[in-house]
Design a protein around this motif. Structure first.
Motif, short mmCIF file in Angstrom:
data_model
loop_
_atom_site.label_atom_id
_atom_site.label_comp_id
_atom_site.label_asym_id
_atom_site.label_seq_id
_atom_site.Cartn_x
_atom_site.Cartn_y
_atom_site.Cartn_z
N GLU A 519 13.72 -2.92 -15.62
CA GLU A 519 12.73 -4.18 -15.35
C GLU A 519 12.87 -4.46 -13.93
N GLU A 520 13.94 -4.04 -13.16
CA GLU A 520 14.02 -4.26 -11.98
C GLU A 520 13.92 -2.94 -11.06
N ALA A 521 13.62 -2.00 -11.63
CA ALA A 521 13.55 -0.67 -10.87
C ALA A 521 12.19 -0.80 -9.87
N ASP A 522 12.08 -0.46 -8.70
CA ASP A 522 11.12 -0.36 -7.74
C ASP A 522 10.38 0.71 -7.79
N LEU A 523 8.95 0.39 -8.42
CA LEU A 523 8.06 1.45 -8.77
C LEU A 523 6.64 1.25 -8.05
N THR A 524 6.77 0.27 -6.95
CA THR A 524 5.72 0.13 -5.90
C THR A 524 5.86 0.30 -4.62
N THR A 525 6.90 0.30 -3.89
CA THR A 525 7.00 0.51 -2.48
C THR A 525 6.42 1.80 -2.09
N GLY A 526 5.42 1.70 -1.13
CA GLY A 526 5.01 2.71 -0.77
C GLY A 526 3.52 3.27 -1.60
N LEU A 527 3.39 2.53 -2.74
CA LEU A 527 2.08 2.79 -3.25
C LEU A 527 0.96 2.35 -3.05
N ALA A 528 1.14 1.24 -1.92
CA ALA A 528 -0.07 0.59 -1.21
C ALA A 528 -0.48 1.49 -0.14
N GLU A 529 0.36 2.12 0.52
CA GLU A 529 0.10 3.13 1.68
C GLU A 529 -0.91 4.29 1.15
N VAL A 530 -0.28 4.87 -0.18
CA VAL A 530 -0.83 5.87 -0.59
C VAL A 530 -2.64 5.63 -1.00
N GLU A 531 -2.43 4.38 -1.47
CA GLU A 531 -3.99 4.00 -1.88
C GLU A 531 -4.82 3.90 -0.50
N GLU A 532 -4.39 3.24 0.29
CA GLU A 532 -4.99 3.11 1.52
C GLU A 532 -5.12 4.44 2.22
N HIS A 533 -4.49 5.29 2.28
CA HIS A 533 -4.69 6.70 2.82
C HIS A 533 -5.89 7.24 2.06
N GLU A 534 -5.85 7.23 0.65
CA GLU A 534 -6.95 7.94 -0.15
C GLU A 534 -8.23 7.03 0.06
N LEU A 535 -8.06 5.72 0.45
CA LEU A 535 -9.25 5.20 0.40
C LEU A 535 -10.05 5.28 1.80
#
Length: 562
Positions: A519-535
């Motif tokens: 429940e504490e694993a980091d599964l989000t860091t860097g995800l927003a940057e990927v989404e912004e690049h794709e956008l």
């Protein structure tokens, strides 16, 4: 912090933020942030390159040349069964890792996720095990190219080919990522063409399309037989022969780590393009490796005099050792052996080029996470981690040890020490994915909404875990047999296992790291940057009139490729 406050943020800015957050997530305070103005890697590999690399990027000289060893020891049926079994293992790992990579395609994702989902100490051994393995294989492939050139002539100094390859590898990897991508694109075309052509060659010749007009079919499966013997005779000898063929399959059938390593520099609609490449894995493994092993057993008997003579002389890196070339010479075919050997040279060259890239990116990722000196994080304006490529260059210089009789033994010993690291790498990857899968469930993430979802989890990854774990244990089992003890062979298969255990325990004791709770694993860091690049990419297509939501992403990608 808002990641969408600037609609016109550049790719470089996105990557800077990505690396800052990745570095912040480590426990090493000295590497908490990157210096302002420092360049980072860029997403410049296009869909065309990624699809072709996924199709044939992992094909190496093992499929065309040293697969002869598997035939020699296992016979045609032993070779076919070994390659078929290990193909299923690699598919289970690739499909699983593909899900994780497509969800979060950051720099060296399977290394980073080891720390985020398992343990910091675990990430250290995953990163260094992979880096050492790929770095040491650079001089191995350089010497392999020279060995295959000996098919034509050997009246020259090997230093010529060594230095030329080192120079070209450095140029292709040093100046721009797109140079590496383009070079791999065309080199992979050659490998894919060769693999498919040899399958057709096998079918045509076995039904009589050869100079002797001999429709030999499956003759060699009857005489000398289905299974060869190794070490001893009888049933136990046939078992040892099959295990030797399985060992050869373990080092020939590769792939899950290669496409994963380039994910951090995949451009366009990153996750969707990567998902499409991972979906081709099953077909690639079946066509190239299973059909390839079947073809070798059809074309050549395991007791072929030339094959046994070359194996006894230790010339297994020579182009003459290729089962296809031996079969062509036996049939009296004059031109094709030279074409096959030329493409084998290109294949070995491509493998060395790939290892330079992967070794540099592994070291770059390790540095980003704070486990290597900070200066390795520096990239040129074109997105190349220049100091990491420099380290790969230094490893390539080890090939020059082959120039001396005494130092050649040192090079062989160094390469052999890391041979077992390849299977160990897959074993560690299965642990990483299982912890990722567990973290997704604990945090309520819907895996079926990912761009790519693997099948039948967690049973698929458990199968990969069990099989790779067994192979790590039995890879060098013959050294424990009476009369077969050899310290060099023992270290070949097990040194990296013990070294990784020591590093893991030492890191945990010194750093006092703890296992990551799901429940504490980091599964989000860097995800927003990927989404912004794709956008940003989709917006650029809309401005150019090349994309519409009704058209769909697949048609868009096809337009870009063709």
């Amino acid at each position: 912090m808002s990641f969408f406050n600037k609609s016109k943020a550049t790719d470089v800015e996105c990557e800077k933020k990505d690396n800052e957050l990745q570095t912040d997530s480590t426990s090493t305070s000295s590497n908490s942030t990157l210096d302002k103005g420092q360049h980072t890697t860029k997403r410049t590999l296009n869909a065309r390159t990624l699809h072709l690399i996924a199709m044939g990027g992992s094909i190496g000289t093992g499929l065309f040349v040293t697969i002869s060893t598997g035939l020699l020891y296992g016979g045609p049926l032993g070779l076919f069964l070994a390659f078929s079994i290990w193909t299923t293992v690699i598919f289970s790992i690739t499909a699983s890792i593909g899900e994780m990579v497509c969800y979060l395609p950051v720099s060296s994702p399977f290394i980073q996720m080891a720390g985020r989902c398992v343990d910091e100490a675990f990430e250290v051994i995953v990163g260094f095990n992979y880096f050492i393995m790929t770095a040491v294989y650079i001089p191995f492939e350089i010497t392999a190219v020279n060995g295959m050139i000996h098919y034509w002539r050997d009246d020259y100094s090997p230093a010529i080919t060594f230095c030329l390859q080192i120079f070209v590898y450095t140029v292709l990897n040093l100046f721009a990522v797109k140079w590496f991508g383009e070079s791999e694109f065309y080199l992979t075309i050659g490998k894919v063409f060769l693999a498919i052509a040899l399958i057709f060659f096998t079918f045509i010749t076995m039904v009589g399309g050869n100079p002797q007009h001999d429709a030999f079919g499956f003759r060699y499966w009857q005489t000398p037989g289905l299974l060869s013997t190794y070490i001893t005779i009888g049933s136990m000898g046939r078992f040892h022969g099959f295990m030797a063929a399985l060992n050869k399959a373990c080092f020939t059938i590769v792939g899950p780590e290669y496409l994963s390593m380039i994910a951090g520099e995949a451009g366009q609609e990153t996750r969707k393009v990567l998902a499409g490449t991972f979906r081709t894995v099953f077909y690639r493994l079946t066509v190239f490796y299973v059909f390839g092993a079947l073809s070798v057993g059809i074309l050549l008997p395991y007791n072929d005099p030339t094959l046994n003579q070359l194996a006894a002389s230790g010339s297994t890196a020579n182009g003459s050792y290729s089962p296809y070339i031996i079969a062509m010479n036996n049939m009296g075919i004059k031109v094709f052996p030279h074409i096959v050997n030329a493409l084998c040279v290109a294949s070995a060259f491509s493998a060395g080029n790939s290892y330079v890239y992967c070794a540099s990116r592994a070291l770059y990722s390790i540095s980003l996470r704070g486990y290597a000196p900070k200066f390795f994080q520096y990239c040129t304006s074109s997105g190349v981690p220049i100091f990491c490529v420099g380290v790969a260059f230094l490893f390539s210089l080890l090939s020059l040890l082959q120039l001396g009789d005494n130092t050649a033994k040192v090079l062989t010993w160094i390469v052999n020490l890391c041979t077992g690291a390849q299977i160990l790498n897959y074993f560690l990857m299965t642990i990483t994915y299982f912890c990722f899968w567990r973290a997704c469930n604990a945090q309520g993430l819907n895996r079926h909404s990912f761009a790519y979802t693997s099948w039948c989890q967690p049973y698929t990854i458990i199968y990969g875990f069990v099989m790779t774990g067994l192979m790590v244990g039995v890879l060098g089992y013959t050294v424990f047999m009476p009369g077969h003890w050899n310290i060099e062979n023992f270290l070949t298969y097990y040194l990296m296992v013990f070294l990784n255990i020591v590093i893991f325990i030492a890191w945990k004791l010194i750093k006092r790291t703890k296992m990551v709770k799901p429940e504490e694993a980091d599964l989000t860091t860097g995800l927003a940057e990927v989404e912004e690049h794709e956008l940003a990419y989709l917006e650029s297509l809309q401005r150019e009139g090349k994309y519409s939501e009704n058209k769909g992403w697949l048609a868009t990608i096809k337009d870009l490729i063709f």
